[in-house]
Design a protein around this motif. Structure first.
Motif, PDB file in Angstrom:
ATOM      1  N   PRO A  19       0.834  -1.208   0.000  1.00 13.51           N
ATOM      2  CA  PRO A  19       0.000   0.000   0.000  1.00 13.51           C
ATOM      3  C   PRO A  19       0.865   1.252   0.000  1.00 13.51           C
ATOM      4  CG  PRO A  19       0.018  -1.025   2.167  1.00 13.51           C
ATOM      5  CD  PRO A  19       0.687  -1.987   1.237  1.00 13.51           C
ATOM      6  N   GLU A  20       0.317   2.330  -0.554  1.00 10.85           N
ATOM      7  CA  GLU A  20       1.073   3.577  -0.628  1.00 10.85           C
ATOM      8  C   GLU A  20       1.218   4.243   0.733  1.00 10.85           C
ATOM      9  OE1 GLU A  20      -0.469   6.131  -3.657  1.00 10.85           O
ATOM     10  OE2 GLU A  20      -0.721   4.499  -5.075  1.00 10.85           O
ATOM     11  N   CYS A  21       0.278   3.994   1.631  1.00 11.62           N
ATOM     12  CA  CYS A  21       0.307   4.599   2.964  1.00 11.62           C
ATOM     13  C   CYS A  21       0.113   3.506   4.009  1.00 11.62           C
ATOM     14  CB  CYS A  21      -0.791   5.651   3.089  1.00 11.62           C
ATOM     15  SG  CYS A  21      -0.756   6.582   4.637  1.00 11.62           S
ATOM     16  N   GLY A  22       0.949   3.517   5.040  1.00 14.33           N
ATOM     17  CA  GLY A  22       0.877   2.491   6.060  1.00 14.33           C
ATOM     18  C   GLY A  22       0.550   3.049   7.437  1.00 14.33           C
ATOM     19  N   LEU A  23       0.254   2.139   8.348  1.00 12.42           N
ATOM     20  CA  LEU A  23      -0.055   2.489   9.735  1.00 12.42           C
ATOM     21  C   LEU A  23       1.220   2.813  10.504  1.00 12.42           C
ATOM     22  CD1 LEU A  23      -2.344  -0.595  10.414  1.00 12.42           C
ATOM     23  CD2 LEU A  23      -3.194   1.743  10.096  1.00 12.42           C
ATOM     24  N   TYR A  24       1.159   3.832  11.343  1.00 14.66           N
ATOM     25  CA  TYR A  24       2.226   4.130  12.304  1.00 14.66           C
ATOM     26  C   TYR A  24       1.566   4.075  13.672  1.00 14.66           C
ATOM     27  CZ  TYR A  24       6.670   6.142  13.867  1.00 14.66           C
ATOM     28  OH  TYR A  24       7.908   6.336  14.456  1.00 14.66           O
ATOM     29  N   ILE A  25       1.932   3.072  14.460  1.00 17.71           N
ATOM     30  CA  ILE A  25       1.270   2.826  15.739  1.00 17.71           C
ATOM     31  C   ILE A  25       2.248   3.071  16.886  1.00 17.71           C
ATOM     32  CG2 ILE A  25       0.031   1.153  17.145  1.00 17.71           C
ATOM     33  CD1 ILE A  25      -0.703  -0.333  14.581  1.00 17.71           C
ATOM     34  N   ILE A  26       1.969   4.083  17.688  1.00 23.08           N
ATOM     35  CA  ILE A  26       2.790   4.401  18.860  1.00 23.08           C
ATOM     36  C   ILE A  26       2.153   3.744  20.084  1.00 23.08           C
ATOM     37  CG2 ILE A  26       3.699   6.246  20.319  1.00 23.08           C
ATOM     38  CD1 ILE A  26       3.438   8.092  17.820  1.00 23.08           C
ATOM     39  N   LEU A  27       2.951   3.009  20.826  1.00 25.04           N
ATOM     40  CA  LEU A  27       2.440   2.330  22.011  1.00 25.04           C
ATOM     41  C   LEU A  27       2.251   3.331  23.148  1.00 25.04           C
ATOM     42  CD1 LEU A  27       4.774  -0.773  21.852  1.00 25.04           C
ATOM     43  CD2 LEU A  27       2.304  -0.785  21.472  1.00 25.04           C
ATOM     44  N   PRO A  28       1.056   3.434  23.711  1.00 22.32           N
ATOM     45  CA  PRO A  28       0.844   4.367  24.821  1.00 22.32           C
ATOM     46  C   PRO A  28       1.449   3.837  26.114  1.00 22.32           C
ATOM     47  CG  PRO A  28      -1.173   3.165  24.351  1.00 22.32           C
ATOM     48  CD  PRO A  28      -0.187   2.756  23.298  1.00 22.32           C
ATOM     49  N   ASP A  29       1.725   4.748  27.028  1.00 22.48           N
ATOM     50  CA  ASP A  29       2.217   4.364  28.350  1.00 22.48           C
ATOM     51  C   ASP A  29       1.118   3.575  29.070  1.00 22.48           C
ATOM     52  OD1 ASP A  29       3.906   4.216  30.521  1.00 22.48           O
ATOM     53  OD2 ASP A  29       3.289   6.159  31.338  1.00 22.48           O
ATOM     54  N   THR A  30       1.500   2.535  29.769  1.00 25.19           N
ATOM     55  CA  THR A  30       0.522   1.694  30.455  1.00 25.19           C
ATOM     56  C   THR A  30       1.180   0.976  31.620  1.00 25.19           C
ATOM     57  OG1 THR A  30      -1.071  -0.121  30.161  1.00 25.19           O
ATOM     58  CG2 THR A  30       1.001  -0.298  28.975  1.00 25.19           C
ATOM     59  N   ASP A  31       0.367   0.510  32.554  1.00 27.82           N
ATOM     60  CA  ASP A  31       0.857  -0.345  33.630  1.00 27.82           C
ATOM     61  C   ASP A  31       0.498  -1.806  33.388  1.00 27.82           C
ATOM     62  OD1 ASP A  31       2.016   1.685  35.228  1.00 27.82           O
ATOM     63  OD2 ASP A  31       0.026   2.260  35.970  1.00 27.82           O
ATOM     64  N   ASP A  32      -0.271  -2.058  32.335  1.00 28.00           N
ATOM     65  CA  ASP A  32      -0.687  -3.436  32.014  1.00 28.00           C
ATOM     66  C   ASP A  32      -0.147  -3.807  30.633  1.00 28.00           C
ATOM     67  OD1 ASP A  32      -1.881  -5.867  31.625  1.00 28.00           O
ATOM     68  OD2 ASP A  32      -3.868  -5.240  32.324  1.00 28.00           O
ATOM     69  N   HIS A  33       1.110  -4.206  30.602  1.00 28.43           N
ATOM     70  CA  HIS A  33       1.752  -4.511  29.321  1.00 28.43           C
ATOM     71  C   HIS A  33       1.259  -5.825  28.722  1.00 28.43           C
ATOM     72  CE1 HIS A  33       4.496  -1.115  29.349  1.00 28.43           C
ATOM     73  NE2 HIS A  33       4.668  -1.324  30.638  1.00 28.43           N
ATOM     74  N   ASP A  34       0.856  -6.765  29.554  1.00 30.23           N
ATOM     75  CA  ASP A  34       0.322  -8.020  29.018  1.00 30.23           C
ATOM     76  C   ASP A  34      -0.933  -7.752  28.190  1.00 30.23           C
ATOM     77  OD1 ASP A  34       2.319  -9.513  30.188  1.00 30.23           O
ATOM     78  OD2 ASP A  34       1.144 -10.017  31.975  1.00 30.23           O
ATOM     79  N   LYS A  35      -1.830  -6.933  28.744  1.00 28.74           N
ATOM     80  CA  LYS A  35      -3.061  -6.611  28.031  1.00 28.74           C
ATOM     81  C   LYS A  35      -2.762  -5.816  26.775  1.00 28.74           C
ATOM     82  CE  LYS A  35      -7.551  -4.322  28.654  1.00 28.74           C
ATOM     83  NZ  LYS A  35      -8.428  -3.591  29.618  1.00 28.74           N
ATOM     84  N   GLN A  36      -1.844  -4.854  26.882  1.00 29.80           N
ATOM     85  CA  GLN A  36      -1.544  -4.020  25.713  1.00 29.80           C
ATOM     86  C   GLN A  36      -0.855  -4.827  24.615  1.00 29.80           C
ATOM     87  OE1 GLN A  36      -0.850   0.296  25.691  1.00 29.80           O
ATOM     88  NE2 GLN A  36       1.311  -0.240  25.446  1.00 29.80           N
ATOM     89  N   CYS A  37       0.020  -5.739  24.991  1.00 27.48           N
ATOM     90  CA  CYS A  37       0.686  -6.562  23.993  1.00 27.48           C
ATOM     91  C   CYS A  37      -0.317  -7.482  23.299  1.00 27.48           C
ATOM     92  CB  CYS A  37       1.805  -7.383  24.634  1.00 27.48           C
ATOM     93  SG  CYS A  37       2.947  -8.104  23.439  1.00 27.48           S
ATOM     94  N   PHE A  38      -1.289  -7.978  24.050  1.00 31.69           N
ATOM     95  CA  PHE A  38      -2.338  -8.795  23.447  1.00 31.69           C
ATOM     96  C   PHE A  38      -3.139  -7.974  22.436  1.00 31.69           C
ATOM     97  CE2 PHE A  38      -6.810 -10.202  23.476  1.00 31.69           C
ATOM     98  CZ  PHE A  38      -6.654 -11.493  22.979  1.00 31.69           C
ATOM     99  N   LYS A  39      -3.503  -6.750  22.818  1.00 27.40           N
ATOM    100  CA  LYS A  39      -4.257  -5.886  21.904  1.00 27.40           C
ATOM    101  C   LYS A  39      -3.419  -5.506  20.690  1.00 27.40           C
ATOM    102  CE  LYS A  39      -7.773  -3.772  24.821  1.00 27.40           C
ATOM    103  NZ  LYS A  39      -8.420  -2.496  25.213  1.00 27.40           N
ATOM    104  N   LEU A  40      -2.123  -5.294  20.899  1.00 29.14           N
ATOM    105  CA  LEU A  40      -1.255  -5.001  19.766  1.00 29.14           C
ATOM    106  C   LEU A  40      -1.267  -6.165  18.789  1.00 29.14           C
ATOM    107  CD1 LEU A  40       0.901  -3.193  18.397  1.00 29.14           C
ATOM    108  CD2 LEU A  40       2.618  -4.444  19.739  1.00 29.14           C
TER     109      LEU A  40
END
Length: 227
Positions: A19-40
């Motif tokens: 694709p000509e344009c791609g996603l740029y995803i910045i990980l937000p600060d969190t205290d629950d990295h397990d949950k955030q990594c799962f969502k990522l």
């Protein structure tokens, strides 16, 4: 019960190009990295599953927060999730951390930090500069950096001015930061940004479904891409 993912794109034969344009995803600060990594992982899976392209180019960026330090092993889980899904993984400013977790490279806040990163990382590593002015973007080219991200600052140049200057000066990638959604990204997609910051829409989607946020943004990239 699985959540339904809706898309505005008409299913097409798989395109052999990226694709000509791609996603740029910045990980937000969190205290629950397990949950955030799962969502990522969910988000990255959606980017691949709902793409009409054989190849995809997207970026995940980890930004260290001095007031809330994250162990290297946790950052490594984000890197592994990104790698498994074919995403580029970058670290903001910390070249040592980038090397330790096998990141693809760094995005730096200054030329000095970029120069230091060149000494620490391998020749294959990606090194970019975060810019809010055309002069900073020019410095990135003068120092042979690989890409830039641009962001809005009170005393900076307009994002579109920097973007338009960059794409006439070089073919190197450029990412545009900001609180973008599927509507307000239009002018930047049309102006041929390589990546659009999709973090806000993905992480704060009203449904709570990060996969839907990804699909919304990818649909917008296709809808607004230059003819």
């Amino acid at each position: 019960m699985s959540k339904e993912i809706t898309t505005d794109a008409t299913p097409l034969i798989i395109d052999t190009e990226a694709p000509e344009c791609g996603l740029y995803i910045i990980l937000p600060d969190t205290d629950d990295h397990d949950k955030q990594c799962f969502k990522l992982g969910q988000a990255l899976h959606a980017a691949n599953r709902f793409s009409n392209y054989a190849l995809n180019r997207h970026i995940v960026e980890f930004r260290p927060h001095p007031e809330n330090p994250v162990p290297d092993r946790v950052v490594k889980t984000y890197q592994e999730t990104s790698y498994k899904n074919g995403f580029i993984f970058l670290v903001m400013d910390d070249a040592r951390l980038a090397r330790e977790v096998d990141a693809d490279g760094v995005v730096c806040s200054s030329i000095q930090k970029a120069t230091e990163a060149r000494k620490i990382l391998s020749e294959e590593s990606i090194i970019g500069l975060r810019c809010c002015t055309k002069s900073a973007a020019k410095s990135a080219l003068d120092h042979s950096l690989d890409f830039i991200t641009i962001y809005s600052e009170k005393n900076g140049d307009s994002l579109l001015d920097i973007l338009n200057w960059w794409i006439t000066a070089t073919d190197n990638p450029i990412a545009v930061e900001g609180a973008f959604d599927q509507e307000n990204c239009q002018s930047f997609v049309h102006a041929e940004a390589t990546f659009i910051d999709s973090s806000f829409h993905i992480w704060t989607h009203p449904s709570g479904n990060v996969m839907q946020g990804v699909v919304n943004m990818m649909d917008a990239f296709e809808r607004y891409k230059p003819a």
